[in-house]
Design a protein around this motif. Structure first.
Motif, PDB file in Angstrom:
ATOM      1  N   SER A 192      28.297 -13.385 -25.221  1.00 13.14           N
ATOM      2  CA  SER A 192      28.684 -12.616 -26.391  1.00 13.14           C
ATOM      3  C   SER A 192      29.409 -11.336 -26.001  1.00 13.14           C
ATOM      4  O   SER A 192      29.453 -10.949 -24.835  1.00 13.14           O
ATOM      5  CB  SER A 192      27.444 -12.270 -27.234  1.00 13.14           C
ATOM      6  OG  SER A 192      26.769 -13.443 -27.631  1.00 13.14           O
ATOM      7  N   LEU A 205      24.197 -19.457 -31.499  1.00 14.66           N
ATOM      8  CA  LEU A 205      23.118 -18.498 -31.287  1.00 14.66           C
ATOM      9  C   LEU A 205      22.599 -17.998 -32.628  1.00 14.66           C
ATOM     10  O   LEU A 205      23.375 -17.736 -33.551  1.00 14.66           O
ATOM     11  CB  LEU A 205      23.600 -17.312 -30.448  1.00 14.66           C
ATOM     12  CG  LEU A 205      24.004 -17.621 -29.003  1.00 14.66           C
ATOM     13  CD1 LEU A 205      24.372 -16.329 -28.278  1.00 14.66           C
ATOM     14  CD2 LEU A 205      22.880 -18.339 -28.251  1.00 14.66           C
ATOM     15  N   SER A 251      23.803 -10.248 -26.305  1.00 13.94           N
ATOM     16  CA  SER A 251      23.397 -11.638 -26.090  1.00 13.94           C
ATOM     17  C   SER A 251      24.292 -12.336 -25.062  1.00 13.94           C
ATOM     18  O   SER A 251      25.444 -11.953 -24.836  1.00 13.94           O
ATOM     19  CB  SER A 251      23.469 -12.414 -27.407  1.00 13.94           C
ATOM     20  OG  SER A 251      22.606 -11.874 -28.372  1.00 13.94           O
ATOM     21  N   ALA A 294      29.143 -13.465 -31.228  1.00 16.38           N
ATOM     22  CA  ALA A 294      28.378 -14.401 -30.414  1.00 16.38           C
ATOM     23  C   ALA A 294      28.773 -15.834 -30.748  1.00 16.38           C
ATOM     24  O   ALA A 294      29.282 -16.107 -31.840  1.00 16.38           O
ATOM     25  CB  ALA A 294      26.877 -14.220 -30.670  1.00 16.38           C
ATOM     26  N   ARG A 331      19.526 -12.162 -34.720  1.00 14.59           N
ATOM     27  CA  ARG A 331      18.496 -11.482 -33.938  1.00 14.59           C
ATOM     28  C   ARG A 331      17.626 -10.612 -34.842  1.00 14.59           C
ATOM     29  O   ARG A 331      18.131  -9.826 -35.639  1.00 14.59           O
ATOM     30  CB  ARG A 331      19.156 -10.626 -32.858  1.00 14.59           C
ATOM     31  CG  ARG A 331      20.056 -11.448 -31.946  1.00 14.59           C
ATOM     32  CD  ARG A 331      20.849 -10.575 -30.990  1.00 14.59           C
ATOM     33  NE  ARG A 331      19.989  -9.851 -30.092  1.00 14.59           N
ATOM     34  CZ  ARG A 331      20.447  -8.996 -29.174  1.00 14.59           C
ATOM     35  NH1 ARG A 331      21.749  -8.753 -29.055  1.00 14.59           N
ATOM     36  NH2 ARG A 331      19.607  -8.365 -28.366  1.00 14.59           N
TER      37      ARG A 331
END
Length: 212
Positions: free
Chosen positions: A25, A77, A22, A73, A80
């Motif tokens: 990150s 964020l 990311s 990260a 995922r």
């Protein structure tokens, strides 16, 4: 709240799956089964079973078996959820402002081994590759089997006991003060009596990555 806020997550990246680290990150890629690869700037690094490498934002990652992706990260964020990429454990870690490093290593212990009561000088995620562990973290206790993960903030007292009857192996990624770069120990015993006890573990350092 002041300080740096990071989301520390370990994911499974299944066979044939790909992803990218990311934005803003950092990651550590461990090939738990089969191989993996990390591609950045037109260069591809291969990762054999039982080995791991760091990867920075935008790097492409591919797995031919099962890879463990430890991603650090910004806390803003989200987690995922992508094809082939499955979150196992995720926590928000808070550290002081200033430069830090990511450290990745492998910890092995023999049957019955117990760590002295201790903490580490920063937060981190551990994931058990082989064996069975009793993890006492602050006021909490977890029985962790192979593939299971746990998180330590670096503030609570921890005792780990190998209850497998054989060898335990886990892979951890910690966020530590930069002054510990070069493999300096992050271990802080809970008392002088604990400091005098043997740690009864074998360590393999995969490496360190400055993150600012």
């Amino acid at each position: 709240m002041s300080g740096q806020h990071w989301r520390m997550t370990v994911y499974d990246l299944g066979a044939g799956a790909t992803c990218a680290v990311s934005e803003r990150s950092f990651a550590f890629v461990y090939a738990e089964r089969g191989g993996a690869s990390v591609t950045s700037g037109g260069t591809t690094r291969s990762v054999e079973t039982g080995d791991g490498v760091f990867a920075e934002a935008g790097s492409g990652i591919a797995s031919s078996g099962n890879a463990w992706l430890y991603e650090i990260a910004p806390s803003s964020l989200p987690l995922r959820f992508e094809a082939g990429l499955s979150p196992v454990l995720s926590r928000i870690a808070i550290v002081d402002d200033g430069p830090h490093i990511l450290r990745a290593d492998r910890v092995e212990s023999q049957a019955g081994a117990q760590t002295p009561a201790h903490r580490h000088r920063g937060p981190g995620i551990r994931r058990l590759e082989h064996g069975l562990l009793r993890a006492e973290v602050g006021d909490q206790l977890d029985r962790v089997g192979a593939g299971g993960a746990w998180f330590e903030t670096g503030h609570e007292t921890v005792i780990g006991t190998n209850i497998s009857g054989g060898t335990n192996i886990f892979v951890r990624v910690m966020l530590l003060p930069a002054e510990l770069a070069g493999g300096q120990s992050s271990f802080v015993a809970a008392s002088p009596a604990d400091a005098a006890k043997p740690r009864a573990v074998d360590l393999r350092l995969f490496g360190e990555l400055p993150i600012g």
